[in-house]
Design a protein around this motif. Structure first.
Motif, PDB file in Angstrom:
ATOM      1  N   THR A  17       0.802  -1.229   0.000  1.00 52.15           N
ATOM      2  CA  THR A  17       0.000   0.000   0.000  1.00 52.15           C
ATOM      3  C   THR A  17       0.834   1.278   0.000  1.00 52.15           C
ATOM      4  O   THR A  17       0.324   2.342  -0.339  1.00 52.15           O
ATOM      5  CB  THR A  17      -0.921   0.029   1.242  1.00 52.15           C
ATOM      6  OG1 THR A  17      -0.127  -0.097   2.429  1.00 52.15           O
ATOM      7  CG2 THR A  17      -1.930  -1.120   1.181  1.00 52.15           C
ATOM      8  N   ASP A  18       2.094   1.182   0.364  1.00 53.30           N
ATOM      9  CA  ASP A  18       2.967   2.350   0.449  1.00 53.30           C
ATOM     10  C   ASP A  18       4.224   2.066  -0.363  1.00 53.30           C
ATOM     11  O   ASP A  18       5.024   1.208   0.000  1.00 53.30           O
ATOM     12  CB  ASP A  18       3.324   2.625   1.918  1.00 53.30           C
ATOM     13  CG  ASP A  18       4.051   3.949   2.093  1.00 53.30           C
ATOM     14  OD1 ASP A  18       3.802   4.876   1.302  1.00 53.30           O
ATOM     15  OD2 ASP A  18       4.873   4.041   3.027  1.00 53.30           O
ATOM     16  N   SER A  78      -1.584  15.598  -5.891  1.00 51.68           N
ATOM     17  CA  SER A  78      -2.445  14.414  -5.933  1.00 51.68           C
ATOM     18  C   SER A  78      -1.983  13.484  -7.044  1.00 51.68           C
ATOM     19  O   SER A  78      -1.153  13.859  -7.894  1.00 51.68           O
ATOM     20  CB  SER A  78      -3.889  14.823  -6.191  1.00 51.68           C
ATOM     21  OG  SER A  78      -4.027  15.358  -7.506  1.00 51.68           O
ATOM     22  N   ARG A  79      -2.505  12.264  -7.066  1.00 49.70           N
ATOM     23  CA  ARG A  79      -2.184  11.330  -8.130  1.00 49.70           C
ATOM     24  C   ARG A  79      -2.545  11.925  -9.487  1.00 49.70           C
ATOM     25  O   ARG A  79      -1.788  11.806 -10.450  1.00 49.70           O
ATOM     26  CB  ARG A  79      -2.925  10.010  -7.918  1.00 49.70           C
ATOM     27  CG  ARG A  79      -2.794   9.036  -9.094  1.00 49.70           C
ATOM     28  CD  ARG A  79      -3.641   7.791  -8.912  1.00 49.70           C
ATOM     29  NE  ARG A  79      -3.611   6.959 -10.110  1.00 49.70           N
ATOM     30  CZ  ARG A  79      -4.436   7.115 -11.152  1.00 49.70           C
ATOM     31  NH1 ARG A  79      -5.355   8.084 -11.147  1.00 49.70           N
ATOM     32  NH2 ARG A  79      -4.336   6.311 -12.203  1.00 49.70           N
ATOM     33  N   PHE A 116       1.618  -0.114  -8.207  1.00 49.68           N
ATOM     34  CA  PHE A 116       1.515   1.341  -8.121  1.00 49.68           C
ATOM     35  C   PHE A 116       1.754   1.949  -9.501  1.00 49.68           C
ATOM     36  O   PHE A 116       2.821   1.763 -10.085  1.00 49.68           O
ATOM     37  CB  PHE A 116       2.546   1.901  -7.137  1.00 49.68           C
ATOM     38  CG  PHE A 116       2.476   1.281  -5.763  1.00 49.68           C
ATOM     39  CD1 PHE A 116       1.442   1.582  -4.897  1.00 49.68           C
ATOM     40  CD2 PHE A 116       3.442   0.370  -5.354  1.00 49.68           C
ATOM     41  CE1 PHE A 116       1.372   0.997  -3.633  1.00 49.68           C
ATOM     42  CE2 PHE A 116       3.392  -0.211  -4.098  1.00 49.68           C
ATOM     43  CZ  PHE A 116       2.345   0.100  -3.238  1.00 49.68           C
ATOM     44  N   THR A 154       0.736   7.444  -8.934  1.00 47.09           N
ATOM     45  CA  THR A 154       0.945   7.158  -7.516  1.00 47.09           C
ATOM     46  C   THR A 154       2.418   7.298  -7.143  1.00 47.09           C
ATOM     47  O   THR A 154       2.752   7.842  -6.075  1.00 47.09           O
ATOM     48  CB  THR A 154       0.446   5.739  -7.190  1.00 47.09           C
ATOM     49  OG1 THR A 154      -0.950   5.645  -7.510  1.00 47.09           O
ATOM     50  CG2 THR A 154       0.647   5.410  -5.724  1.00 47.09           C
ATOM     51  N   HIS A 159       3.908  10.072  -4.643  1.00 45.64           N
ATOM     52  CA  HIS A 159       4.658   9.610  -3.463  1.00 45.64           C
ATOM     53  C   HIS A 159       5.959  10.401  -3.326  1.00 45.64           C
ATOM     54  O   HIS A 159       6.326  10.836  -2.215  1.00 45.64           O
ATOM     55  CB  HIS A 159       4.959   8.121  -3.602  1.00 45.64           C
ATOM     56  CG  HIS A 159       5.745   7.542  -2.467  1.00 45.64           C
ATOM     57  ND1 HIS A 159       5.179   7.139  -1.286  1.00 45.64           N
ATOM     58  CD2 HIS A 159       7.084   7.308  -2.332  1.00 45.64           C
ATOM     59  CE1 HIS A 159       6.108   6.678  -0.469  1.00 45.64           C
ATOM     60  NE2 HIS A 159       7.279   6.769  -1.078  1.00 45.64           N
ATOM     61  N   LYS A 214       5.416  13.945  -1.907  1.00 49.12           N
ATOM     62  CA  LYS A 214       4.651  14.074  -0.657  1.00 49.12           C
ATOM     63  C   LYS A 214       5.181  15.185   0.244  1.00 49.12           C
ATOM     64  O   LYS A 214       4.410  15.932   0.835  1.00 49.12           O
ATOM     65  CB  LYS A 214       4.665  12.745   0.098  1.00 49.12           C
ATOM     66  CG  LYS A 214       3.877  12.780   1.407  1.00 49.12           C
ATOM     67  CD  LYS A 214       3.853  11.410   2.087  1.00 49.12           C
ATOM     68  CE  LYS A 214       3.061  11.463   3.391  1.00 49.12           C
ATOM     69  NZ  LYS A 214       2.987  10.113   4.037  1.00 49.12           N
TER      70      LYS A 214
END
Length: 334
Positions: free
Chosen positions: A107-108, A153-154, A238, A242, A246, A249
């Motif tokens: 998830t990350d 954002s994505r 991903f 994404t 990331h 961020k």
């Protein structure tokens, strides 16, 4: 459109290449280098697109394009960050090291910051001072972005992607465990990477670019033999939106930042580790993965890491069999 940097000084000379990679025209009247174009993409992007159309129409002077004359599209970059979007690969490699994979890896995204002050050209030799370091190829996809704001954002990240390339992200596997054990990440185990002869705009990829992923078989050859043909759009946990988000961020990304996908990896049809092409599978995009599978099946690896004189080729072709990005073809120490 397809852009390349011919070897010329540290940052190359920007050219626009025909869709079939046969011809090029100089783009110096628009921008001397690809980084200069990216720094002012709002002005330079449309002008390069217009020049690309003229290349296809034969409306500008053309010269033969030779992939051997090309540097990586960005011979050096302000930033190069590489993710691990294919979690199947991460899981297998960690399993071979006896390291448990945290559930959060699904998830990350994992991501590291690599050396970007000088990339290898797509036909340059892979320097290797010591074969005991365990030299490995890693076939990947990468994108070049425009400016990305902090906290993007994505969707904003996806909109900032300008160009797509292939990568050979060279790794020195025998040096990785000791470096990671220090708890401070890669350095010596991640030498210079090489990128494909041309970088391709997202719109020129057509249906192959979908939902932030590049779809198509990444063709990897080792010493002239088929080694891998995993589909880059399959088993990608991903997408690039994404991955870019990331990276952004906690900091903005400047135009010209390169973001990599990590090693392309597909599961077998039965959900297990991929099989060699000779056994009806899709093969592999790095040696560490096949060595992991061998270890799981027989208790020990049998495929060696790269040796001096070995040759690696990485390429992707369209539905008609035409090369899209040109080929990364490198000889170790050659």
């Amino acid at each position: 459109m397809k852009l390349a940097s011919l070897k010329d000084g540290r940052d190359g000379r920007l050219v626009v290449v025909s869709n079939d990679l046969a011809w090029f025209t100089d783009a110096g009247t628009i921008a001397p280098t690809l980084q200069a174009a990216l720094d002012n993409w709002e002005r330079c992007g449309p002008m390069l697109e217009a020049l690309a159309r003229s290349v296809e129409d034969g409306g500008v002077p053309l010269e033969r394009f030779h992939e051997h004359d090309a540097a990586s599209p960005l011979p050096r970059a302000y930033q190069w960050v590489d993710g691990s979007a294919y979690v199947n690969h991460v899981q297998l490699v960690r399993q071979a090291r006896g390291a448990e994979m945290p559930q959060s890896f699904w998830t990350d995204p994992l991501m590291y910051q690599g050396a970007s002050d000088g990339f290898l050209g797509p036909r340059d030799a892979i320097p290797l001072a010591d074969e005991a370091w365990g030299c490995d190829l890693e076939g990947e996809i990468a994108v070049i972005v425009d400016d990305v704001p902090l906290g993007a954002s994505r969707e904003e990240a996806l909109a900032a992607i300008r160009l797509v390339m292939l990568v050979n992200d060279v790794s020195l596997r025998a040096l990785i465990p000791a470096e990671l054990a220090k708890g401070f990440g890669f350095l010596q185990s991640k030498p210079a990477s090489a990128f494909s002869p041309v970088a391709v705009s997202v719109d020129a990829l057509g249906e192959a670019w979908n939902d932030g992923k590049l779809h198509g078989a990444l063709l990897v050859e080792l010493n002239g033999r088929d080694f891998g043909k995993a589909d880059a759009g399959v088993d990608m946990t991903f997408d690039f939106g994404t991955l870019v988000a990331h990276a952004a961020k906690t900091r903005s990304l400047c135009a010209g930042t390169i973001v990599g996908s990590g090693t392309v990896s597909n599961r077998d049809a039965d959900g297990g580790p991929g099989k060699p092409i000779a056994d009806g599978g899709l093969g592999y995009s790095c040696l560490a993965e096949v060595r992991t599978v061998e270890t799981l099946l027989t208790g020990h690896p049998k495929t060696p890491f790269l040796k001096t004189g070995d040759t690696v080729r990485i390429e992707m072709r369209d539905a008609k069999g035409h090369t899209i990005f040109g080929a990364i073809e490198q000889t170790v120490g050659g």
